[in-house]
Design a protein around this motif. Structure first.
Motif, PDB file in Angstrom:
ATOM      1  N   GLY A  57       0.807  -1.203   0.000  1.00  0.00           N
ATOM      2  CA  GLY A  57       0.000   0.000   0.000  1.00  0.00           C
ATOM      3  C   GLY A  57       0.847   1.262   0.000  1.00  0.00           C
ATOM      4  O   GLY A  57       1.957   1.285   0.529  1.00  0.00           O
ATOM      5  N   ILE A  58       0.324   2.301  -0.631  1.00  0.00           N
ATOM      6  CA  ILE A  58       0.912   3.638  -0.620  1.00  0.00           C
ATOM      7  C   ILE A  58      -0.149   4.590  -0.088  1.00  0.00           C
ATOM      8  O   ILE A  58      -1.270   4.634  -0.608  1.00  0.00           O
ATOM      9  CB  ILE A  58       1.365   4.080  -2.022  1.00  0.00           C
ATOM     10  CG1 ILE A  58       2.395   3.105  -2.595  1.00  0.00           C
ATOM     11  CG2 ILE A  58       1.928   5.489  -1.982  1.00  0.00           C
ATOM     12  CD1 ILE A  58       2.773   3.418  -4.036  1.00  0.00           C
ATOM     13  N   ASN A  59       0.184   5.348   0.946  1.00  0.00           N
ATOM     14  CA  ASN A  59      -0.749   6.271   1.563  1.00  0.00           C
ATOM     15  C   ASN A  59      -0.095   7.645   1.638  1.00  0.00           C
ATOM     16  O   ASN A  59       0.953   7.805   2.269  1.00  0.00           O
ATOM     17  CB  ASN A  59      -1.139   5.777   2.967  1.00  0.00           C
ATOM     18  CG  ASN A  59      -2.157   6.675   3.647  1.00  0.00           C
ATOM     19  OD1 ASN A  59      -1.898   7.843   3.916  1.00  0.00           O
ATOM     20  ND2 ASN A  59      -3.321   6.115   3.939  1.00  0.00           N
ATOM     21  N   ALA A  60      -0.695   8.618   0.975  1.00  0.00           N
ATOM     22  CA  ALA A  60      -0.177   9.995   0.989  1.00  0.00           C
ATOM     23  C   ALA A  60      -1.261  10.919   1.538  1.00  0.00           C
ATOM     24  O   ALA A  60      -2.435  10.806   1.157  1.00  0.00           O
ATOM     25  CB  ALA A  60       0.235  10.431  -0.411  1.00  0.00           C
ATOM     26  N   SER A  61      -0.877  11.833   2.434  1.00  0.00           N
ATOM     27  CA  SER A  61      -1.865  12.723   3.039  1.00  0.00           C
ATOM     28  C   SER A  61      -1.262  14.092   3.320  1.00  0.00           C
ATOM     29  O   SER A  61      -0.053  14.235   3.509  1.00  0.00           O
ATOM     30  CB  SER A  61      -2.415  12.124   4.332  1.00  0.00           C
ATOM     31  OG  SER A  61      -1.402  12.019   5.308  1.00  0.00           O
TER      32      SER A  61
END
Length: 331
Positions: free
Chosen positions: A73-77
């Motif tokens: 998974g890749i999570n950007a915020s």
């Protein structure tokens, strides 16, 4: 070590709307996270001026690959913090989380790779402002090995190499850790385990004190109907090369009530000794956690008491989470 007690209380409200793609089991999610926090001493003044409300809005995009031999998974915020009475400067935080679990042999051997980029405090005795923050990058990798002795007994082993980098201060370090657990399934409802965790941390700056961390604890999980009860108890120790050693108890009590197939209520009380990099990695690998932005300083070790009340509802199109958390940290 710092001799200061910080108390933080906040209400966590989260809504995520998911859009799914059917190509190669890849899901794409878009999220909106709103946090309203009440701080009893937000600037850590010797004479507090009163309570302060801080609101945080976070936009998130997440890409997940979930196949038989790879979970990634890749999570950007991006988060915007606003102070109601402006005791501190409004801030903007950026988080990037990369997680990958390669399943080499199902239920026997796995390999984990994780990387987290976020922000942390430089000095926990000062207010949480942009000038008191620095970038931090944490990379961790290593194997998980599961050895099934028979239908009741299992041996679980993991090893990790971790590198932590700070943009402004001298807290850069390498950590090597192992964890060993003997799991015994008493019956279909109750399982117990005896666990040992060991770690060594080596700072790149020779003026900082390297240390060894040992945790020994027992764990029990009991499931009856829709309720799952979990309890942990043990001891933690941090043995420093040039500073006084730290020892203390660790314990946890939790209850999860599966109200429906898609919703549950979770209650937890925990006490333990931890450090900032460990907390960030733990949050990054928890799909129900909020921002990984840390409120502790890079080289700090702290004692934490934590109470969590959380309601979650997840469908194939959206996820809803409401959370109340009370955190007390002693540096």
């Amino acid at each position: 070590m710092y001799n200061v007690w910080r108390s933080v209380k906040f209400f966590h409200f989260l809504i995520i709307i998911l859009a799914s793609s059917q190509v190669k089991a890849v899901d794409v999610g878009f999220g909106l996270d709103f946090i309203l926090a009440k701080h009893d001493n937000v600037n850590l003044d010797l004479i507090p001026t009163g309570d302060e409300w801080v609101s945080t809005i976070t936009g998130t995009i997440e890409v997940i690959e979930n196949s038989s031999n790879l979970i990634a998974g890749i999570n950007a915020s991006v988060s915007a913090l606003n102070y109601k009475n402006d005791p501190s400067q409004d801030t903007t935080d950026i988080n990037l989380i990369l997680n990958a679990l390669w399943i080499v042999n199902p239920s026997h051997f796995e390999w984990l790779v994780s990387d987290v980029y976020t922000q942390t405090l430089i000095d926990p005795l000062q207010s949480d402002t942009q000038s008191n923050r620095e970038d931090i990058n944490i990379f961790a990798t290593g194997p998980n090995y599961y050895w099934r002795l028979n239908s009741r007994h299992n041996i679980n082993f993991e090893a990790r190499f971790q590198n932590t980098y700070y943009s402004s201060t001298d807290g850069d370090s390498d950590r090597i850790s192992t964890a060993l657990g003997w799991v015994y399934r008493v019956n279909s409802s109750l399982s117990t385990s005896l666990n040992a965790e060991f770690a060594t941390l080596d700072y790149k700056d020779n003026t900082l004190s390297d240390y060894m961390n040992n945790d020994l604890f027992v764990r029990a999980a009991y499931q009856r109907g829709r309720n799952t009860f979990t309890a942990e108890a043990g001891i933690s120790s941090f043995d420093f090369e040039t500073l006084d050693d730290i020892k203390g108890n660790r314990y946890l009590l939790s209850l999860r009530n599966q109200r429906t197939i898609n919703s549950d209520i979770f209650l937890e009380f925990s006490h333990g000794i931890s450090d900032e990099a460990t907390e960030i990695l733990s949050d990054a690998q928890d799909p129900l956690s909020g921002s990984t932005t840390s409120t502790s300083a890079g080289t700090d070790i702290f004692t934490e008491d934590n109470i969590i009340i959380r309601y979650t509802k997840i469908t194939n199109r959206f996820a809803f989470l409401a959370e109340i958390e009370d955190v007390k940290r002693d540096y």
